[in-house]
Design an enzyme around this catalytic site. Structure first.
Site, short mmCIF file in Angstrom:
data_model
loop_
_atom_site.label_atom_id
_atom_site.label_comp_id
_atom_site.label_asym_id
_atom_site.label_seq_id
_atom_site.Cartn_x
_atom_site.Cartn_y
_atom_site.Cartn_z
N ASP A 100 0.84 -1.12 0.03
CA ASP A 100 0.01 0.11 0.05
C ASP A 100 1.01 1.20 -0.04
OD1 ASP A 100 -2.67 -1.18 0.19
OD2 ASP A 100 -2.28 -1.53 2.14
N GLY A 101 2.03 1.13 0.67
CA GLY A 101 2.90 2.31 0.71
C GLY A 101 3.43 2.59 -0.67
N ASN B 242 -5.46 8.98 1.39
CA ASN B 242 -5.98 8.36 2.45
C ASN B 242 -6.63 9.40 3.63
OD1 ASN B 242 -5.80 5.64 1.51
ND2 ASN B 242 -4.00 5.09 2.99
N ALA C 250 -11.70 6.12 0.80
CA ALA C 250 -10.57 5.10 0.35
C ALA C 250 -9.65 4.98 1.66
CB ALA C 250 -9.95 5.49 -0.75
N THR D 186 -10.35 3.00 6.26
CA THR D 186 -9.78 1.76 6.86
C THR D 186 -8.56 1.69 7.21
OG1 THR D 186 -9.56 0.70 4.68
CG2 THR D 186 -11.95 0.60 5.60
N ALA D 187 -7.87 2.88 7.02
CA ALA D 187 -6.41 3.03 7.73
C ALA D 187 -6.23 3.62 8.80
CB ALA D 187 -5.66 3.58 6.63
#
Length: 256
Positions: free
Chosen positions: A43-44, A115, A153, A156-157
């Site tokens: 993801d990063g 994000n 998006a 959920t982080a």
């Protein structure tokens, strides 16, 4: 050549090995000539690639495959049938946040965030922050470790880890979530329309310094932050139909 598709990989060994495997099976186009991009990593690295597109002004649809850790923004890794997967991929448009920051030194910086934008205390002392929504002061003094604004998006982080709400991808909402709030003690955050302009003013910044982080990029010693959706720069993420981003976000509400 897979429909003028470029291939990018993170510098990790796992991603580089996957890159060599795909290069042995498919022909890819140079990035500048490509119509879409396959990204290998976590993801990063996906966020890094999307930020480079935003800053470079050459935004292209991105199909990620997970060769990292969590891979929430990526599809599963496999080498077979890549052409067919790209042809059948479901596209999702994501509008980034635009963070405008004024520092204590008088500098103004503008950064995108896919994000979230988070404000964090820099010392052991809690931050004191005034919150404004569309020019109206809604919290005169929030005493906390920080506060964040998340897109669907990104809900959920970090937002979810801070007990913020999960937002469906098409909800047209933003999550405003406090991080370890002390005052107001019972305030758990808010869900706002994504047309909102959210502003934070740092109270007593000399004694209680605060930094602002747009995804992975930090600006220290800030005095004010303005956040709004940047609709002029839409990103397109591609997903396998059975692994679509909107469904993954919705299912996170039932994860145990």
């Amino acid at each position: 050549m897979i429909g003028s598709t470029a291939l990018l990989a993170s510098p990790t060994r796992q991603a580089r090995e996957a890159q060599q495997e795909l290069l042995g099976r498919y022909e890819f186009a140079p990035l500048e000539d490509a119509e879409q991009v396959v990204v290998l990593g976590g993801d990063g690295f996906m966020l890094q690639t999307l930020h480079q597109m935003l800053e470079g002004g050459r935004i292209k649809p991105v199909f990620g495959m997970n060769r990292g850790t969590i891979g929430f923004l990526l599809n599963s890794w496999r080498t077979d049938g890549l052409s067919d997967r790209l042809a059948k991929a479901k596209s999702f448009s994501v509008a980034p946040l635009r963070m405008t920051v004024m520092t204590a030194a008088g500098e103004t910086r503008v950064l995108p965030a896919i994000n979230e934008v988070s404000l964090l205390r820099e010392t052991r002392q809690t931050a004191k922050i005034e919150v404004q929504i569309d020019g109206r002061v809604t919290i005169h003094e929030m005493v906390c470790d920080g506060v964040l604004v998340a897109t669907p998006a990104g809900s959920t982080a970090y937002n979810m880890s801070a007990n913020g709400p999960i937002l469906p991808l098409g909800s047209a909402m933003l999550a405003l979530t406090p991080i370890s709030p002390f005052r107001p003690r019972r305030w758990k955050g808010a869900i706002l329309p994504d047309r909102s302009r959210i502003s934070f003013r740092i109270l007593n910044p000399d004694k209680r310094p605060v930094s602002a982080v747009a995804d992975q990029r930090e600006i220290r010693d800030i005095i004010q932050v303005d956040i709004e959706i940047d609709r002029s720069r839409q990103l397109t993420l591609l997903f396998d139909p059975e692994h679509a981003l909107d469904e993954r976000i919705a299912m996170e509400q039932f994860a145990t």
